[in-house]
Scaffold this active site. Structure first.
Site, PDB file in Angstrom:
ATOM      1  N   MET A  28      10.677  -8.914  36.370  1.00 19.34           N
ATOM      2  CA  MET A  28       9.248  -8.587  36.253  1.00 19.34           C
ATOM      3  C   MET A  28       8.629  -8.569  37.649  1.00 19.34           C
ATOM      4  O   MET A  28       7.420  -8.702  37.815  1.00 19.34           O
ATOM      5  CB  MET A  28       8.549  -9.595  35.352  1.00 19.34           C
ATOM      6  CG  MET A  28       9.085  -9.536  33.916  1.00 19.34           C
ATOM      7  SD  MET A  28       7.887 -10.004  32.686  1.00 19.34           S
ATOM      8  CE  MET A  28       7.535 -11.665  33.171  1.00 19.34           C
ATOM      9  N   LEU A  31       9.616 -10.812  43.372  1.00 15.25           N
ATOM     10  CA  LEU A  31      10.997 -11.270  43.545  1.00 15.25           C
ATOM     11  C   LEU A  31      11.102 -12.482  44.473  1.00 15.25           C
ATOM     12  O   LEU A  31      10.353 -12.610  45.435  1.00 15.25           O
ATOM     13  CB  LEU A  31      11.876 -10.136  44.093  1.00 15.25           C
ATOM     14  CG  LEU A  31      11.930  -8.863  43.253  1.00 15.25           C
ATOM     15  CD1 LEU A  31      12.934  -7.879  43.842  1.00 15.25           C
ATOM     16  CD2 LEU A  31      12.271  -9.146  41.798  1.00 15.25           C
ATOM     17  N   HIS A  35      16.192 -13.951  42.262  1.00 12.79           N
ATOM     18  CA  HIS A  35      16.471 -12.518  42.059  1.00 12.79           C
ATOM     19  C   HIS A  35      17.417 -11.990  43.146  1.00 12.79           C
ATOM     20  O   HIS A  35      18.316 -11.191  42.882  1.00 12.79           O
ATOM     21  CB  HIS A  35      15.166 -11.718  42.121  1.00 12.79           C
ATOM     22  CG  HIS A  35      14.199 -12.053  41.035  1.00 12.79           C
ATOM     23  ND1 HIS A  35      12.951 -12.557  41.274  1.00 12.79           N
ATOM     24  CD2 HIS A  35      14.311 -11.958  39.682  1.00 12.79           C
ATOM     25  CE1 HIS A  35      12.309 -12.733  40.129  1.00 12.79           C
ATOM     26  NE2 HIS A  35      13.120 -12.392  39.140  1.00 12.79           N
ATOM     27  N   GLY A 152      19.488 -14.766  35.211  1.00  8.95           N
ATOM     28  CA  GLY A 152      19.565 -16.117  35.760  1.00  8.95           C
ATOM     29  C   GLY A 152      19.777 -17.158  34.666  1.00  8.95           C
ATOM     30  O   GLY A 152      19.238 -17.040  33.561  1.00  8.95           O
ATOM     31  N   ASP A 155      16.561 -19.309  33.037  1.00  2.84           N
ATOM     32  CA  ASP A 155      15.963 -19.027  31.721  1.00  2.84           C
ATOM     33  C   ASP A 155      17.094 -19.069  30.693  1.00  2.84           C
ATOM     34  O   ASP A 155      17.504 -18.032  30.150  1.00  2.84           O
ATOM     35  CB  ASP A 155      15.285 -17.662  31.748  1.00  2.84           C
ATOM     36  CG  ASP A 155      14.139 -17.650  32.746  1.00  2.84           C
ATOM     37  OD1 ASP A 155      13.223 -18.474  32.614  1.00  2.84           O
ATOM     38  OD2 ASP A 155      14.179 -16.825  33.686  1.00  2.84           O
ATOM     39  N   VAL A 181      18.743 -20.831  41.254  1.00  3.69           N
ATOM     40  CA  VAL A 181      18.546 -21.010  42.704  1.00  3.69           C
ATOM     41  C   VAL A 181      17.299 -21.871  42.877  1.00  3.69           C
ATOM     42  O   VAL A 181      16.311 -21.701  42.157  1.00  3.69           O
ATOM     43  CB  VAL A 181      18.383 -19.643  43.400  1.00  3.69           C
ATOM     44  CG1 VAL A 181      18.114 -19.815  44.894  1.00  3.69           C
ATOM     45  CG2 VAL A 181      19.630 -18.799  43.186  1.00  3.69           C
ATOM     46  N   SER A 191       8.687 -16.910  39.836  1.00  6.43           N
ATOM     47  CA  SER A 191       7.529 -16.160  40.334  1.00  6.43           C
ATOM     48  C   SER A 191       6.262 -16.979  40.139  1.00  6.43           C
ATOM     49  O   SER A 191       5.296 -16.839  40.883  1.00  6.43           O
ATOM     50  CB  SER A 191       7.405 -14.838  39.588  1.00  6.43           C
ATOM     51  OG  SER A 191       8.631 -14.156  39.681  1.00  6.43           O
ATOM     52  N   ARG A 192       6.267 -17.829  39.122  1.00  3.49           N
ATOM     53  CA  ARG A 192       5.052 -18.594  38.799  1.00  3.49           C
ATOM     54  C   ARG A 192       4.779 -19.722  39.793  1.00  3.49           C
ATOM     55  O   ARG A 192       3.685 -20.296  39.774  1.00  3.49           O
ATOM     56  CB  ARG A 192       5.139 -19.143  37.379  1.00  3.49           C
ATOM     57  CG  ARG A 192       5.074 -18.036  36.342  1.00  3.49           C
ATOM     58  CD  ARG A 192       4.897 -18.529  34.930  1.00  3.49           C
ATOM     59  NE  ARG A 192       4.510 -17.457  34.032  1.00  3.49           N
ATOM     60  CZ  ARG A 192       5.357 -16.785  33.245  1.00  3.49           C
ATOM     61  NH1 ARG A 192       6.642 -17.077  33.262  1.00  3.49           N
ATOM     62  NH2 ARG A 192       4.911 -15.826  32.463  1.00  3.49           N
TER      63      ARG A 192
HETATM   64  O1  PAF Z   1      13.411 -12.801  33.079  1.00  6.28           O
HETATM   65  C1  PAF Z   1      12.585 -11.876  33.237  1.00  6.28           C
HETATM   66  O2  PAF Z   1      12.121 -11.604  34.323  1.00  6.28           O
HETATM   67  C2  PAF Z   1      12.139 -11.063  32.022  1.00  6.28           C
HETATM   68  O3  PAF Z   1      12.037 -11.851  30.889  1.00  6.28           O
HETATM   69  C3  PAF Z   1      13.017  -9.837  31.765  1.00  6.28           C
HETATM   70  C4  PAF Z   1      14.434 -10.209  31.397  1.00  6.28           C
HETATM   71  C5  PAF Z   1      13.014  -8.925  32.976  1.00  6.28           C
HETATM   72  C6  PAF Z   1      12.439  -9.016  30.585  1.00  6.28           C
HETATM   73  O4  PAF Z   1      11.146  -8.597  30.835  1.00  6.28           O
END
Ligand code: PAF
Length: 522
Positions: A28, A31, A35, A152, A155, A181, A191-192
């Site tokens: 999303m 980065l 990522h 990753g 999640d 990481v 990102s948050r």
């Molecule tokens: O993990 C993420 O960034 C999102 O949930 C994904 C897998 C790109 C789906 O929008």
């Protein structure tokens, strides 16, 4: 790096990649180091061929509930493109919502993951989230048609659900999870983290500390879920963080467990101000054990040896142990069909598998170096008979189990997954058709300078050996209920090893066991 913003541009670029492996990292945007790592891993060569790496950036409205941070989610395409390119992406797909959902999100076919995987951890607090993730990822996969999808392990629930969706829909691709990481202060990259003020950032490090102290507690012998989650909860509370959940679950079913047993996942979601953070730690009671069994002649030894080397695990070649004993039986002139005559040879049997620096394994029996001799047709012809005696099975099983107590090994043999290591973390039944095994055997015999019978005879011998092995009263050849069958017809050795690594990593996450440094290929 190419920027692709429409489905048509993506399709044209995809067409240019035909014949090349395509690895896909959906994100999303916004980065970060996690990522970057996914992209680097995606760019790693597979069997000497360099894959094309596609990065996608799309802030998916379907996975945000009303009141969540969809509107303020950080967006910076120029920075994402620069980071993506530096990390090895060949193209960046960044579609507008209308490109991905031409009829609007309301008109879209939805992908609903199994309820059982959504009712724990983040599921209850984020209704509709995983449906939104599964729906957009399936849409992306349909457009991109990658060979490999990299996600990753941070999640973990998302990874588990997407693996399941890919398996249930039989999508022709591999899902690869990559280790979490962390930032210098131990927080998992996310990102948050950008939402946090400096003060919140210091407070947020309590999430990692809480999990680390629970881990120490578990290492000290506390296995109960109540004690471990209670300790994490108290730690978070003391730091002023609001826990949304703290749960101990089975890593594949995501069901809560009462005790940490084998491999468990201790996971947490907590609010730091308005920011929701998640993190986890795996509790694993020993280094992993991989059990590879299957019929004779399926290439188990070659593949297992290379696989063990790739992961830096010890290779426990149980077939070589039975062969070494058979060699000794012949050496002593004992009747191999008579268990009463074989049994005394088991007492004080000194059987050693020695791993040499280059990863080569040598076999010694009672001081004799027999690594080559145990592969002779004479030993091959008798090993089934010797291995069928209950006394032989018991003695060698005991020795193998002792060797496996600390884990950290790949064991190969006919009944490894069923009898020797029934609690192995990853069980594979490696097989090939009789015709394929006969073909491989004839090539192998010719290469080693032995007389080669004709293929029909070899097939008959192999079929007979299969029948003997699977109908014998002691330790018959059987596929363990929880083993994955891997048919190797038409697959080169590198492809089989890659499949094994992928199967292993589905069960033993990198976050749980990053692995010792693999032995370098000489
Ligand atoms: O993990 C993420 O960034 C999102 O949930 C994904 C897998 C790109 C789906 O929008």
């Amino acid at each position: 790096m190419r920027l692709l913003q429409t489905r048509a541009e993506l399709a044209a670029w995809r067409q240019e990649q035909v014949g090349r492996l395509l690895h896909f990292v959906p994100t999303m945007g916004s980065l970060h180091g996690g990522h970057q790592q996914l992209l680097r891993r995606a760019a790693e060569p597979v069997s000497a061929s360099r894959p094309a790496v596609l990065l996608s950036v799309f802030v998916n409205p379907l996975q945000f509930a009303p009141g969540e941070d969809f509107a303020r989610y950080p967006r910076d395409l120029a920075a994402d493109a620069a980071l993506g390119e530096a990390a090895g992406a060949c193209a960046l797909f960044a579609p507008a919502p209308e490109e991905l959902f031409p009829g609007g999100p309301g008109e879209l076919t939805r992908v609903i993951p199994p309820v059982s995987l959504q009712e724990t951890l983040c599921g209850p607090g984020r209704p509709g989230h995983f449906e939104g993730v599964a729906t957009v990822v399936c849409r992306l996969l349909a457009l991109v048609r990658p060979d490999r999808l990299l996600l990753g392990e941070k999640d973990w629930q998302q990874l588990t659900i997407l693996r399941r969706v890919v398996a249930d829909l039989a999508l022709p691709l591999t899902v690869q999870g990559c280790a979490t990481v962390r930032e210098a202060d131990g927080l998992a990259c996310s990102s948050r983290l950008r939402y946090l003020s400096a003060c919140e950032r210091r407070q947020a490090s309590a999430v990692r500390e809480a999990l680390a102290s629970a881990f120490t507690l578990w290492r000290g012998g506390t296995g109960s879920a109540a004690a471990l989650t209670g300790a994490v909860g108290r730690h978070l509370e003391a730091a002023g963080l609001a826990a949304e959940y703290v749960q101990l679950v089975h890593p594949s079913t995501l069901r809560p467990v009462a005790e940490a047993d084998g491999l468990s996942l201790l996971a947490v979601a907590a609010r730091c101000g308005n920011t929701r953070l998640i993190d986890h730690v795996f509790l694993m009671n020993r280094a992993p054990i991989v059990a590879i069994d299957g019929p004779a002649g399926a290439g188990k030894s070659t593949v297992t040896r290379a696989f063990a080397r790739r992961l830096g695990l010890l290779y426990l070649d149980t077939g070589a142990m039975y062969r070494a004993l058979t060699w000794w039986v012949r050496e002593r002139g004992v009747d191999p069909t008579d268990p009463g005559a074989v049994a005394p040879l088991l007492e004080g049997l000194d059987l050693q598998l020695v791993m040499e620096a280059g990863g080569e394994q040598r076999v010694r029996v009672n001081g004799h170096e027999v690594s080559e001799a145990i592969r002779s047709p004479e030993v091959t012809a008798l090993v089934s008979t010797v291995a069928a005696h209950a006394c032989v099975r018991e003695a060698l099983t005991r020795q193998q189990q002792a060797m496996g107590q600390q884990g950290g090994l790949v064991a190969e043999g006919r009944d490894i997954g069923t009898a020797v290591f029934p609690d192995a973390d990853c069980k594979v039944f490696l097989t090939a058709t009789v015709a394929e095994r006969a073909r491989r055997r004839s090539v192998d015999l010719a290469q080693r300078g032995f007389a080669v019978p004709d293929l029909a005879d070899l097939e008959a011998q192999i079929a007979e050996r299969d029948h003997l092995d699977s109908s014998r009263p002691v330790a018959p050849l059987r596929q363990a209920a929880d083993a994955v069958e891997l048919v190797t017809d038409g697959l080169g050795i590198d492809a089989v090893i890659q499949r094994l690594v992928d199967l292993f990593r589905e069960r033993v996450p990198e976050d749980a066991w990053p692995g010792p440094t693999p032995i370098p290929v000489p």
